[in-house]
Design a protein around this motif. Sequence first.
Motif, PDB file in Angstrom:
ATOM      1  N   LYS A 127       2.881  -2.650  -7.189  1.00 32.63           N
ATOM      2  CA  LYS A 127       4.183  -2.101  -6.790  1.00 32.63           C
ATOM      3  C   LYS A 127       4.919  -3.053  -5.851  1.00 32.63           C
ATOM      4  CE  LYS A 127       5.061   2.000  -3.775  1.00 32.63           C
ATOM      5  NZ  LYS A 127       6.080   1.486  -2.948  1.00 32.63           N
ATOM      6  N   PRO A 181       1.946  -0.656  -0.216  1.00 35.73           N
ATOM      7  CA  PRO A 181       1.587  -0.312  -1.590  1.00 35.73           C
ATOM      8  C   PRO A 181       1.520   1.189  -1.879  1.00 35.73           C
ATOM      9  CG  PRO A 181      -0.379  -0.918  -0.365  1.00 35.73           C
ATOM     10  CD  PRO A 181       0.772  -1.055   0.580  1.00 35.73           C
ATOM     11  N   THR A 182       1.619   2.034  -0.847  1.00 33.85           N
ATOM     12  CA  THR A 182       1.364   3.458  -1.099  1.00 33.85           C
ATOM     13  C   THR A 182       2.632   4.218  -1.505  1.00 33.85           C
ATOM     14  OG1 THR A 182       1.787   4.312   1.115  1.00 33.85           O
ATOM     15  CG2 THR A 182      -0.379   3.320   0.730  1.00 33.85           C
ATOM     16  N   GLN A 183       2.437   5.449  -1.901  1.00 33.56           N
ATOM     17  CA  GLN A 183       3.540   6.311  -2.340  1.00 33.56           C
ATOM     18  C   GLN A 183       4.512   6.590  -1.187  1.00 33.56           C
ATOM     19  OE1 GLN A 183       4.073   7.052  -5.508  1.00 33.56           O
ATOM     20  NE2 GLN A 183       2.235   5.846  -5.940  1.00 33.56           N
ATOM     21  N   HIS A 224      -4.669  -1.277  -8.032  1.00 28.15           N
ATOM     22  CA  HIS A 224      -3.519  -1.200  -8.924  1.00 28.15           C
ATOM     23  C   HIS A 224      -2.209  -0.992  -8.172  1.00 28.15           C
ATOM     24  CE1 HIS A 224      -1.317  -0.521 -12.579  1.00 28.15           C
ATOM     25  NE2 HIS A 224      -0.878   0.630 -12.112  1.00 28.15           N
ATOM     26  N   ASN A 225      -2.254  -0.153  -7.101  1.00 28.70           N
ATOM     27  CA  ASN A 225      -1.009   0.165  -6.406  1.00 28.70           C
ATOM     28  C   ASN A 225      -0.384  -1.039  -5.696  1.00 28.70           C
ATOM     29  OD1 ASN A 225      -2.871   0.027  -4.374  1.00 28.70           O
ATOM     30  ND2 ASN A 225      -2.625   2.161  -3.687  1.00 28.70           N
ATOM     31  N   ASN A 226      -1.172  -2.110  -5.508  1.00 28.30           N
ATOM     32  CA  ASN A 226      -0.587  -3.305  -4.895  1.00 28.30           C
ATOM     33  C   ASN A 226       0.445  -3.981  -5.798  1.00 28.30           C
ATOM     34  OD1 ASN A 226      -3.498  -3.410  -3.273  1.00 28.30           O
ATOM     35  ND2 ASN A 226      -1.720  -4.113  -2.123  1.00 28.30           N
TER      36      ASN A 226
END
Lengths: 419, 419
Positions: free
Chosen positions: A116, A71-73, A112-114
Amino acid sequence: MKAEILAVGTELLMGQIVNTNAQYLSSKLPDVGISVYYHSVVGDNPERLRESLELALKRCDVVITTGGLGPTQDDLTKETISEVCGRRLVLHQESLDAIKAFFKKIGREMTHNNEKQAYMPENCTILKNNNGTAPGCIIEQGGKVIVMLPGPPSEMKPMFDDSVFPYFRERSSYAIESKFLRVFGIGESAMETKILDLIEGQTNPTIATYAKEGEVTIRVSARVEQGKDAEKLLGPVIEEIRKRTGDSLYSEEDRTLDQVAAELLSGHKLTLATAESCTGGLISQMLTNIPGISSVFMGGAVTYSNDAKEEYLGVRRDTLLQYGAVSRQTAAEMAAGVRSRLKTDIGVAVTGIAGPDGGTPDKPVGLVYIGLSSEKGTVTKELRLLGNRKRIRTITALHVFDMIRRHVSGLEIDTGDKE
Amino acid sequence: MKAEILAVGTELLMGQIVNTNAQYLSSKLPDVGISVYYHSVVGDNPERLRESLELALKRCDVVITTGGLGPTQDDLTKETISEVCGRRLVLHQESLDAIKAFFKKIGREMTHNNEKQAYMPENCTILKNNNGTAPGCIIEQGGKVIVMLPGPPSEMKPMFDDSVFPYFRERSSYAIESKFLRVFGIGESAMETKILDLIEGQTNPTIATYAKEGEVTIRVSARVEQGKDAEKLLGPVIEEIRKRTGDSLYSEEDRTLDQVAAELLSGHKLTLATAESCTGGLISQMLTNIPGISSVFMGGAVTYSNDAKEEYLGVRRDTLLQYGAVSRQTAAEMAAGVRSRLKTDIGVAVTGIAGPDGGTPDKPVGLVYIGLSSEKGTVTKELRLLGNRKRIRTITALHVFDMIRRHVSGLEIDTGDKE
């Protein structure tokens, strides 16, 4: 078909983890007609990932990536591959629902990033992840196949087994069926010599030997057209190997020696107790790794000191003084003692010098005695093993399991074994 | 400097072995100022090896190969690299003598093909192999460095440590010094939160956390000019981490919890006995892995059945009936019992439900009780662990070693711990 396995992750390049995924995939892909030509690893860097991907697509038909679906950048595998393939990322509602359900199940807040992770390349085959949040996918592009799998082996392996392997098997015109025969008590080179003519004479099935500490596995693999029976090819070869390995062959189902011993005991409704000196609990620990062992294994004693051998096993002081703690006599009394104290059908015992210190010219490091006591009496075996402490302990444990197997199956037990 | 690690060997592409060499080298190279950008693996195929080598030389300053230095016709690394670099292979008499001496030492006949291993590229630095027959070498070519190492880790690692690491260190303008702090009882994310400001605020030293089952290692690495002292940079950061981890910090020397517990016992001249139910010998097995443990560890009992708990530990039938085998009371009697029977300073005991079966709503899988008995009395601890059988057993063993550490060091012992 030629394949490249491309792992993505800076943690691999930093040496924090080993690329076991590449091994796993490499061992499976030949069974669906795919030969692995390259492994490669790049970090979480979009430029180098793109270059590596383009190279892989140029030199192979199938590219399997692992990692970079998080999920991270930093996680850029899906984004980079989609760009190279000229595809947009679109929301896959079913995946989003699955991610939400996953977080609910483990009782954590979904961040929220999940989200993605639910955006997937358009027109791809989605691979469900039942053990984590990142779905995988398969893209077919210009005659090539790209498979994206998550990095954690606990997610990658079931996804490959459940979805990717069947995908390729359906597209393969033939199947490979393998049998694994496991042998104890014959070294790898001796084993190879025994069946060298078979190994060299065969092209289908193929035969290969693999050595593990103290054991040899023989893999027999037949290649047959989809839907055809491999047994006709495998049967005669396996029969011939059986003849040559005799009673050293302990499993035709790729089971380990401790499992085989435990199953034999359980099948014959026999109970077991252990008395361990130099193995220090290794044997009981291996046995109790097996779920449901409590109907077979009652317990044991780890008797490092002479006092403990007397207290827990009733080994006579005279025996210890006259023959020493490392002797056939002590091993026999240990085995009989633990059997009688814990009222089991079988008692096994080990006493020896695992090193690195404690050896003498008379009793060198690697000298080990095993005892096995049953209603039929007590047998002992002398081992003279090579190697370090860990190896001596491991090989000793295997000999104990083999002795149990031979005893329960009514096979001959050798009383001395020298490496 | 940028590096690529290029492994050569069809057995890697067949999935027969894992490329642990790449991990090992990757973890060491940053310490001499080298960043690993790529791992790659090719089979024993001269054409693909040549292409991979040329690519590696184009994109990196340092190329380290592993494998393909053996005596057989398959082993082509040296031949291919020499060709790419336009160098002849010439006989290196010293290496030939070493190979002959090696065969004499292990008492085997040297075969003719082993001579091939003594032919080395002209004008290279030869790397001695003290653990096998294949020498390695370093070639400097057009500003690039190529290092060839043998494939077996038991030969590759010492050759790298003894010869290659010093070679690069001499040429590096700075050095990296690292300290490893090990913590038990604080989870990785909780640990990271505790020191997040330090991790984010620091550029030199850098701080990273690594999680292993139940434990966290904090690596603190300082980059200093060659010959300068790293202590000035490391000291204050380590002091700050010490403050935040408190007595959960159990080692500053990258030692394992079982080693630390064993050293504490040995340092205080205390003897130990173990009584294990659900761990089934795992604790005694880990302890007896440590050479020289016999001055500390006297022995123990593995008591799977209730009968064994009575026979070997003197646990009262009443206790088993009233509270059950998995209870604080049973753990306490087991610990006191083994201590009294084997006349040791300390007795530790474990009873619990490792699963997958055997759990009830009252006593679920993962419920474990630990007891520690000494002249000061008996303390017990309740654990409620998550995960599979193997994990529950491993984490339980770590808690036992931590309890021993805390007892011997006079630290507080928590009586209940929930994951």
